[in-house]
Design an enzyme around this catalytic site. Structure first.
Site, PDB file in Angstrom:
ATOM      1  N   GLU A  78      -2.800  -3.706  -3.647  1.00 15.11           N
ATOM      2  CA  GLU A  78      -2.254  -4.629  -4.639  1.00 15.11           C
ATOM      3  C   GLU A  78      -1.809  -5.959  -4.042  1.00 15.11           C
ATOM      4  O   GLU A  78      -1.537  -6.916  -4.774  1.00 15.11           O
ATOM      5  CB  GLU A  78      -1.083  -3.964  -5.367  1.00 15.11           C
ATOM      6  CG  GLU A  78      -1.541  -2.841  -6.299  1.00 15.11           C
ATOM      7  CD  GLU A  78      -0.387  -2.123  -6.977  1.00 15.11           C
ATOM      8  OE1 GLU A  78       0.762  -2.252  -6.493  1.00 15.11           O
ATOM      9  OE2 GLU A  78      -0.628  -1.442  -7.986  1.00 15.11           O
ATOM     10  N   GLU A 109      -5.271  16.199   7.652  1.00 14.95           N
ATOM     11  CA  GLU A 109      -3.977  15.723   8.124  1.00 14.95           C
ATOM     12  C   GLU A 109      -3.539  16.381   9.426  1.00 14.95           C
ATOM     13  O   GLU A 109      -2.534  15.978  10.016  1.00 14.95           O
ATOM     14  CB  GLU A 109      -2.905  15.947   7.065  1.00 14.95           C
ATOM     15  CG  GLU A 109      -2.549  17.401   6.811  1.00 14.95           C
ATOM     16  CD  GLU A 109      -1.390  17.513   5.815  1.00 14.95           C
ATOM     17  OE1 GLU A 109      -0.412  18.197   6.173  1.00 14.95           O
ATOM     18  OE2 GLU A 109      -1.477  16.948   4.722  1.00 14.95           O
TER      19      GLU A 109
END
Length: 269
Positions: A78, A109
């Site tokens: 953004e 992960e």
């Protein structure tokens, strides 16, 4: 026992009415901003370190897995449309790569070496900052990434929701927002995720303002990527210059940003 994994203060959730569920979730959510407030001194110190580094060509990396990784990618993605900055100023990386944005990638992960490999694809310099995001504070991908970044001389920080976490011990600026047990036990996409989003908002917004990407309270460098943003930019120029709507819109589209349009107006006034 990690606080993020501790048992919810509520039980027999399936027996609650919808109204009770929503009220209790909302009650728990109210705890989050107060927990974040306690960390403002640490966040402030971090931002003050990041800004001069980015002035000198450094970038900001977010690394995370699962919900934490997605939140980092959201914040990073953004920044270009909001502040008109290049896409490589703020970079969000998630364990498992882009595929993991939409669905879990098994065991991604758990690789403590992969995060630094992901960062290295962008190159790195000593002015870069790496922020590890992990609600538990124990994610190997994230811990390994910040350790490698620290070893290379980069500035490191983390956002987690457990105190004295392994992740927090590896970084210069541990932001440990302790929000307590989740409403649904262990569901860290809830309060922990909200806390991480609030902190990310604070970091990126403060950094961008201090880098000069906001004038007054306006996003003067925002990308004009749709009609809503063109209309918003037109109103900004009208307020700043006194031009009518037609004139302001034409100047905005000609110059490409509110900042450039306003500067052009006063230069040629």
């Amino acid at each position: 026992m990690k606080i993020t994994e501790s048992t919810s203060h509520y039980d027999n959730l399936e027996l609650m009415s919808v109204q009770e569920l929503l009220q209790n979730i909302n009650l728990e959510d109210h705890r989050v901003p107060e927990a974040v407030k306690e960390l403002i001194p640490v966040i402030s110190s971090l931002v003050k370190e990041i800004v001069p580094r980015m002035h000198e060509g450094g970038r900001l990396f977010y690394i995370g897995a699962g919900t934490s990784g997605r939140l980092g990618i959201l914040d990073a993605s953004e920044c270009p449309p909001t502040y008109g900055v290049p896409h490589d100023w703020v970079i969000g990386l998630i364990a498992g790569g882009d595929e993991a944005i939409r669905k879990a990638v098994e065991n991604a992960e758990d690789d403590e070496n992969q995060a630094w490999k992901d960062i290295s694809e962008y190159g790195f310099n000593e002015k870069d900052t790496v922020i590890g995001i992990a609600a538990s504070g124990t994610t190997p991908y994230v811990i390994g990434g910040v350790k490698d970044a620290k070893d290379k001389g980069l500035l490191t920080a983390c956002i987690t929701c457990n105190p004295n976490s392994p992740l927090g011990k590896e970084v210069a600026y541990p932001i440990e927002v302790v929000v307590g047990p989740e409403f649904v036990t262990g569901s860290t996409r809830m309060k922990a995720g909200t806390a991480q989003k609030l902190v990310l908002n604070m970091i990126s917004t403060a950094v961008m303002i201090k880098l000069g990407r906001v004038k007054g309270n306006k996003m003067v460098d925002m990308q004009l990527s749709n009609a809503k943003l063109i209309n918003r930019g037109t109103k900004m120029i009208m307020e700043a210059t006194g031009l009518n709507e037609r004139e302001a819109r034409a100047l905005l589209l000609s110059e490409g940003s509110v900042r450039k349009a306003t500067e052009y107006f006063y230069k040629h006034k």
